[in-house]
Write a protein that holds these residues in place. Structure first.
Motif, PDB file in Angstrom:
ATOM      1  N   UNK A   1      41.309 124.013 -40.707  1.00 44.00           N
ATOM      2  CA  UNK A   1      40.140 124.903 -40.647  1.00 44.00           C
ATOM      3  C   UNK A   1      40.008 125.612 -39.309  1.00 44.00           C
ATOM      4  N   UNK A   2      40.554 125.042 -38.255  1.00 43.79           N
ATOM      5  CA  UNK A   2      40.455 125.671 -36.938  1.00 43.79           C
ATOM      6  C   UNK A   2      41.364 126.899 -36.821  1.00 43.79           C
ATOM      7  N   UNK A   3      42.464 126.912 -37.556  1.00 47.36           N
ATOM      8  CA  UNK A   3      43.491 127.917 -37.333  1.00 47.36           C
ATOM      9  C   UNK A   3      43.139 129.327 -37.785  1.00 47.36           C
ATOM     10  N   UNK A   4      42.406 129.515 -38.904  1.00 45.86           N
ATOM     11  CA  UNK A   4      42.039 130.901 -39.246  1.00 45.86           C
ATOM     12  C   UNK A   4      41.306 131.626 -38.119  1.00 45.86           C
ATOM     13  N   UNK A   5      40.417 130.913 -37.400  1.00 50.23           N
ATOM     14  CA  UNK A   5      39.709 131.545 -36.288  1.00 50.23           C
ATOM     15  C   UNK A   5      40.651 131.836 -35.134  1.00 50.23           C
ATOM     16  N   UNK A   6      41.550 130.901 -34.841  1.00 48.92           N
ATOM     17  CA  UNK A   6      42.526 131.105 -33.769  1.00 48.92           C
ATOM     18  C   UNK A   6      43.409 132.313 -34.084  1.00 48.92           C
ATOM     19  N   UNK A   7      43.887 132.387 -35.334  1.00 46.76           N
ATOM     20  CA  UNK A   7      44.761 133.485 -35.752  1.00 46.76           C
ATOM     21  C   UNK A   7      44.004 134.808 -35.748  1.00 46.76           C
ATOM     22  N   UNK A   8      42.750 134.796 -36.214  1.00 48.89           N
ATOM     23  CA  UNK A   8      41.936 136.015 -36.213  1.00 48.89           C
ATOM     24  C   UNK A   8      41.738 136.531 -34.793  1.00 48.89           C
ATOM     25  N   UNK A   9      41.442 135.640 -33.869  1.00 48.36           N
ATOM     26  CA  UNK A   9      41.294 136.042 -32.462  1.00 48.36           C
ATOM     27  C   UNK A   9      42.591 136.626 -31.929  1.00 48.36           C
ATOM     28  N   UNK A  10      43.701 135.991 -32.283  1.00 49.05           N
ATOM     29  CA  UNK A  10      45.011 136.433 -31.801  1.00 49.05           C
ATOM     30  C   UNK A  10      45.356 137.815 -32.331  1.00 49.05           C
ATOM     31  N   UNK A  11      45.107 138.048 -33.604  1.00 45.37           N
ATOM     32  CA  UNK A  11      45.441 139.339 -34.208  1.00 45.37           C
ATOM     33  C   UNK A  11      44.567 140.454 -33.655  1.00 45.37           C
ATOM     34  N   UNK A  12      43.291 140.178 -33.435  1.00 46.93           N
ATOM     35  CA  UNK A  12      42.362 141.199 -32.944  1.00 46.93           C
ATOM     36  C   UNK A  12      42.419 141.369 -31.437  1.00 46.93           C
ATOM     37  N   UNK A  13      42.997 140.362 -30.755  1.00 48.37           N
ATOM     38  CA  UNK A  13      42.953 140.325 -29.284  1.00 48.37           C
ATOM     39  C   UNK A  13      41.507 140.467 -28.820  1.00 48.37           C
ATOM     40  N   UNK A  14      40.625 139.850 -29.597  1.00 46.83           N
ATOM     41  CA  UNK A  14      39.193 139.957 -29.328  1.00 46.83           C
ATOM     42  C   UNK A  14      38.487 138.737 -29.900  1.00 46.83           C
ATOM     43  N   UNK A  15      37.406 138.332 -29.249  1.00 48.88           N
ATOM     44  CA  UNK A  15      36.575 137.232 -29.753  1.00 48.88           C
ATOM     45  C   UNK A  15      35.165 137.730 -30.046  1.00 48.88           C
ATOM     46  N   UNK A  16      35.007 139.047 -30.113  1.00 52.07           N
ATOM     47  CA  UNK A  16      33.709 139.624 -30.447  1.00 52.07           C
ATOM     48  C   UNK A  16      33.353 139.216 -31.870  1.00 52.07           C
ATOM     49  N   UNK A  17      32.179 138.656 -32.043  1.00 55.31           N
ATOM     50  CA  UNK A  17      31.746 138.187 -33.355  1.00 55.31           C
ATOM     51  C   UNK A  17      31.757 136.678 -33.460  1.00 55.31           C
ATOM     52  N   UNK A  18      32.503 136.015 -32.563  1.00 59.08           N
ATOM     53  CA  UNK A  18      32.496 134.557 -32.497  1.00 59.08           C
ATOM     54  C   UNK A  18      31.495 134.143 -31.432  1.00 59.08           C
ATOM     55  N   UNK A  19      30.524 133.363 -31.809  1.00 58.25           N
ATOM     56  CA  UNK A  19      29.488 132.974 -30.857  1.00 58.25           C
ATOM     57  C   UNK A  19      30.032 131.949 -29.865  1.00 58.25           C
ATOM     58  N   UNK A  20      29.857 132.198 -28.571  1.00 62.90           N
ATOM     59  CA  UNK A  20      30.426 131.323 -27.536  1.00 62.90           C
ATOM     60  C   UNK A  20      29.674 130.001 -27.428  1.00 62.90           C
ATOM     61  N   UNK A  21      28.388 130.019 -27.725  1.00 68.18           N
ATOM     62  CA  UNK A  21      27.620 128.768 -27.733  1.00 68.18           C
ATOM     63  C   UNK A  21      28.175 127.835 -28.807  1.00 68.18           C
ATOM     64  N   UNK A  22      28.525 128.412 -29.945  1.00 67.08           N
ATOM     65  CA  UNK A  22      29.125 127.651 -31.043  1.00 67.08           C
ATOM     66  C   UNK A  22      30.395 126.939 -30.571  1.00 67.08           C
ATOM     67  N   UNK A  23      31.231 127.651 -29.819  1.00 67.11           N
ATOM     68  CA  UNK A  23      32.485 127.070 -29.326  1.00 67.11           C
ATOM     69  C   UNK A  23      32.222 125.958 -28.311  1.00 67.11           C
ATOM     70  N   UNK A  24      31.256 126.168 -27.417  1.00 64.75           N
ATOM     71  CA  UNK A  24      30.942 125.151 -26.410  1.00 64.75           C
ATOM     72  C   UNK A  24      30.358 123.899 -27.063  1.00 64.75           C
ATOM     73  N   UNK A  25      29.442 124.092 -27.997  1.00 72.24           N
ATOM     74  CA  UNK A  25      28.871 122.945 -28.719  1.00 72.24           C
ATOM     75  C   UNK A  25      29.955 122.202 -29.502  1.00 72.24           C
ATOM     76  N   UNK A  26      30.898 122.956 -30.033  1.00 68.35           N
ATOM     77  CA  UNK A  26      31.992 122.367 -30.805  1.00 68.35           C
ATOM     78  C   UNK A  26      32.835 121.438 -29.931  1.00 68.35           C
ATOM     79  N   UNK A  27      33.092 121.843 -28.697  1.00 66.58           N
ATOM     80  CA  UNK A  27      33.868 121.010 -27.776  1.00 66.58           C
ATOM     81  C   UNK A  27      33.120 119.714 -27.475  1.00 66.58           C
ATOM     82  N   UNK A  28      31.829 119.806 -27.219  1.00 64.56           N
ATOM     83  CA  UNK A  28      31.022 118.620 -26.945  1.00 64.56           C
ATOM     84  C   UNK A  28      30.988 117.700 -28.156  1.00 64.56           C
TER      85      UNK A  28
END
Length: 270
Positions: free
Chosen positions: A27-54
């Motif tokens: 489930x993690x890889x579609x987001x990783x691949x989407x970021x890689x293809x777009x060369x952008x993380x616009x639309x992915x909430x950064x708080x979501x990513x930080x909370x996910x790490x915790x």
């Protein structure tokens, strides 16, 4: 430690567990691949990513401690009975370790790829700081009495709380943008499947043992799946009902002659 009463149920338990591990890990890889293809993380909430790490770091501490520590296992048996099974399987440990690694990769993508005006909020930084400070204080509280089961259960509680919190920034962001662009729906579909399979694994163990200790003895795992299902349904609704993706092209029938002339002139000028 209790043993399995039914061979087929034991096999089913393992199949469901590793299937859940596969879905949640992939489930993690579609987001990783989407970021890689777009060369952008616009639309992915950064708080979501930080909370996910915790969340996943806390879950890794809990799973690894429960699975590998004989001291914590002994305290678990004393609490719930020696006839019970440890509610953490090897696939839980593998999933947690893998999840931490992939979330770190996503955070690295946030650093190097286009992110527009997006940034981690002060509120998110404050919440995460309070969480880890609380965990540190609880460690020193548990140290004199060696209350390790209580301590690792705290980390299990942390991961449940972070699971409940982490989805909110992304859901709110989608609502404000009226779009889910930049947030992979593939991640959500796999996450939903993993949660359902996880519940199935716990049910199989309960049936075999004739006890529901796998639920109340590992409330974090149970609540984790419940929260995942709830928010995944929200994201699925946002993606396919509320804010469906706009078509990237027009049908041939809908293209007007003047549009074709304009496109031709632009091509010549380029």
């Amino acid at each position: 430690m209790a043993s399995w009463n039914s061979g087929p149920l034991q096999v089913t338990y393992q199949v469901l567990g590793w299937s859940s591990f596969f879905c949640w890990s992939v489930a993690f890889y579609p987001q990783v691949i989407l970021n890689l293809r777009r060369r952008s993380v616009v639309g992915l909430n950064f708080d979501f990513a930080l909370f996910n790490l915790t969340k996943h770091s806390s879950y890794l501490i809990y799973n690894a401690s429960m699975y590998f520590s004989s001291v914590i296992q002994k305290q678990y048996f004393e609490e719930y009975g020696y006839g019970e099974m440890i509610p953490v399987a090897v696939n839980d440990v593998a999933f947690s370790a893998h999840a931490v690694l992939i979330v770190v990769i996503i955070l690295f993508q946030i650093v190097i790829y286009e992110r527009g005006t997006q940034k981690i909020s002060r509120l998110a930084i404050g919440i995460v700081s309070v969480v880890w400070l609380t965990a540190a204080v609880c460690f020193f509280i548990a140290l004199p009495t060696h209350s390790w089961l209580w301590l690792v259960s705290l980390f299990n509680t942390i991961q449940v709380c972070m699971t409940a919190v982490k989805y909110l920034p992304q859901a709110i962001m989608n609502f404000k943008r009226k779009s889910t662009d930049g947030f992979s729906i593939g991640t959500i579909m796999l996450d939903f499947s993993g949660a359902i399979l996880n519940y199935g694994q716990m049910v199989v163990q309960s049936i075999d043992q004739g006890s529901w200790a796998s639920f109340y003895g590992n409330a974090g795992k149970m609540t984790l799946s419940l929260v995942c299902v709830f928010f995944d349904l929200i994201f699925i609704c946002q993606r396919f009902v509320l804010y469906p993706a706009k078509k990237a092209f027009k049908s041939v029938a809908s293209v007007k002659p003047e549009d074709e002339i304009e496109e031709h002139l632009c091509a010549v000028l380029r």
